[in-house]
Design a protein around this motif. Structure first.
Motif, mmCIF file in Angstrom:
data_model
loop_
_atom_site.group_PDB
_atom_site.id
_atom_site.type_symbol
_atom_site.label_atom_id
_atom_site.label_comp_id
_atom_site.label_asym_id
_atom_site.label_seq_id
_atom_site.Cartn_x
_atom_site.Cartn_y
_atom_site.Cartn_z
ATOM 1 N N SER A 217 0.824 -1.207 0.000
ATOM 2 C CA SER A 217 0.000 0.000 0.000
ATOM 3 C C SER A 217 0.859 1.259 0.000
ATOM 4 C CB SER A 217 -0.913 -0.021 1.233
ATOM 5 O OG SER A 217 -1.730 1.113 1.270
ATOM 6 N N TRP A 221 1.613 5.371 -2.467
ATOM 7 C CA TRP A 221 1.566 6.755 -1.991
ATOM 8 C C TRP A 221 2.852 7.527 -2.254
ATOM 9 C CZ3 TRP A 221 -2.751 9.116 -0.443
ATOM 10 C CH2 TRP A 221 -3.835 8.320 -0.043
ATOM 11 N N GLN A 235 0.735 2.619 8.663
ATOM 12 C CA GLN A 235 -0.434 1.833 8.281
ATOM 13 C C GLN A 235 -0.536 0.555 9.119
ATOM 14 O OE1 GLN A 235 -1.830 1.223 4.293
ATOM 15 N NE2 GLN A 235 -0.470 2.772 3.477
ATOM 16 N N ALA A 264 -8.240 -3.186 4.213
ATOM 17 C CA ALA A 264 -9.103 -2.023 3.959
ATOM 18 C C ALA A 264 -8.268 -0.784 3.643
ATOM 19 C CB ALA A 264 -9.991 -1.764 5.177
ATOM 20 N N LEU A 265 -7.152 -0.606 4.357
ATOM 21 C CA LEU A 265 -6.257 0.516 4.055
ATOM 22 C C LEU A 265 -5.648 0.364 2.663
ATOM 23 C CD1 LEU A 265 -4.433 0.917 7.491
ATOM 24 C CD2 LEU A 265 -6.190 2.416 6.510
ATOM 25 N N LEU A 268 -8.286 1.430 0.145
ATOM 26 C CA LEU A 268 -8.357 2.886 0.072
ATOM 27 C C LEU A 268 -7.179 3.455 -0.718
ATOM 28 C CD1 LEU A 268 -9.501 3.863 3.690
ATOM 29 C CD2 LEU A 268 -10.829 4.035 1.579
ATOM 30 N N SER A 269 -6.015 2.869 -0.518
ATOM 31 C CA SER A 269 -4.836 3.328 -1.249
ATOM 32 C C SER A 269 -4.986 3.087 -2.744
ATOM 33 C CB SER A 269 -3.583 2.618 -0.726
ATOM 34 O OG SER A 269 -3.379 2.891 0.651
ATOM 35 N N LEU A 271 -7.617 3.230 -4.392
ATOM 36 C CA LEU A 271 -8.553 4.208 -4.936
ATOM 37 C C LEU A 271 -8.000 5.632 -4.889
ATOM 38 C CD1 LEU A 271 -11.930 2.949 -3.415
ATOM 39 C CD2 LEU A 271 -11.157 2.729 -5.775
ATOM 40 N N LEU A 272 -7.321 6.010 -3.784
ATOM 41 C CA LEU A 272 -7.039 7.412 -3.530
ATOM 42 C C LEU A 272 -5.587 7.822 -3.697
ATOM 43 C CD1 LEU A 272 -9.237 7.847 -0.312
ATOM 44 C CD2 LEU A 272 -9.870 8.289 -2.692
ATOM 45 N N ARG A 278 -7.392 6.850 -8.674
ATOM 46 C CA ARG A 278 -7.723 8.262 -8.795
ATOM 47 C C ARG A 278 -6.539 9.065 -9.331
ATOM 48 N NH1 ARG A 278 -9.767 12.192 -3.851
ATOM 49 N NH2 ARG A 278 -10.131 14.059 -5.109
#
Length: 306
Positions: A217, A221, A235, A264-265, A268-269, A271-272, A278
């Motif tokens: 994840s 980022w 995380q 779950a984290l 989110l990663s 997606l975001l 994104r």
């Protein structure tokens, strides 16, 4: 129910929850940075392979000594070392790569370990070893986990540059130190030690969760490695804290819930994060807008010439 009752009271009221939190935090700080380096080496599945590879050693120690944590840990560590040595030997003297030899070794090790435990123990013993019992961590277990985490962080600090060189350019490392293989072995020993420390908390099937999911994840980022290391550790800490609370309030096994929180984290990663859906979509739309702007400018310039 207040925020205090939800998020703080379980750790304030129960010693076993405080020990579990300390253990999962130690695991997060030690294993998540190792996971980042494993992904850097394109060895993400090696962590999973080594987590299962410790099982035969744990099984033999269980048969001889029962549920003795020091014996189980020593047995698991020795089994992991043997699998590492075997995988390195196979990759060096045959045409198989390390990932293939790790995969073959862990499949055999997992099957052998399950058979040994099933034939000499109860169903409960098998479940505890496969899935862990973080809420049952005692003082000895906590000392083991924190000790391994401390040694790991010191080792990463001392050999950080060597581990990076061994990941990016092992031939160059060997040319300047003559010890590239040694640093690879030391790194894999740290991985094995963390997985052995994690097995009594997360179980052999879940042990790799806090090592690899935050690491994968974090790469979504950040491009810089230090930021990835910090992100992965944060995380893992968050997933451990949230997983313990959810498992306590909903009466679910802690190890799988912690891994699900880490998953779950990761979702989110995906997606975001800048390198996730994104971010890639935004970069694609920006590239299209720039291309259209250039086309419009070229069309105006062409019309002006005519």
């Amino acid at each position: 129910m207040s925020l205090y009752d939800l998020a703080i009271a379980p750790f304030q009221d129960f010693v076993f929850m405080r020990r579990a939190l300390a253990a999962v935090f130690a695991l997060a700080l030690g294993s998540a940075p190792l996971g980042v380096l494993l992904t850097l080496r394109r060895m993400s599945l090696a962590g999973d392979a080594l987590a299962h590879a410790v099982l035969p050693g744990v099984a033999v120690a269980f048969i001889v000594f029962g549920l003795s944590l020091p014996a189980l840990s020593i047995g698991g560590f020795l089994a992991g070392v043997l699998v590492v040595l075997a995988a390195v030997w196979v990759s060096r003297y045959t045409d198989l790569k390390e990932d293939a030899s790790f995969a073959a070794g862990y499949l055999v090790a997992l099957a052998a370990g399950v058979l040994l435990i099933s034939s000499h123990g109860t169903q409960i013993d098998l479940l505890h070893i496969l899935f862990g019992n973080i809420l049952g961590v005692d003082r000895v277990g906590l000392v083991l986990v924190t000790g391994v985490s401390s040694v790991t962080l010191v080792g990463l600090a001392l050999f950080y540059r060597a581990f990076l060189l061994e990941s990016f350019d092992p031939a160059y490392l060997r040319s300047i130190t003559g010890g590239g293989g040694l640093f690879q072995f030391l790194f894999l020993m740290l991985v094995v030690a963390n997985l052995v420390a994690a097995f009594q908390v997360m179980g052999t099937l879940m042990a790799v969760g806090l090592m690899m999911l935050p690491a994968v994840s974090a790469r979504l980022w950040h491009a810089m490695l230090p930021a990835q290391l910090l992100n992965a550790a944060l995380q893992a800490l968050l997933a451990g804290y949230a997983g313990l609370l959810l498992s306590y309030h909903f009466d679910q096994p802690s190890g799988p819930v912690i891994v699900m929180c880490s998953g779950a984290l990761y979702a989110l990663s995906l997606l975001l994060a800048p390198q996730g859906w994104r971010g890639r979509r935004k970069a694609h739309l920006h590239a299209e807008a720039v291309a259209q702007g250039h086309l419009h400018h070229d069309h105006e310039h062409h019309s002006h010439l005519h």
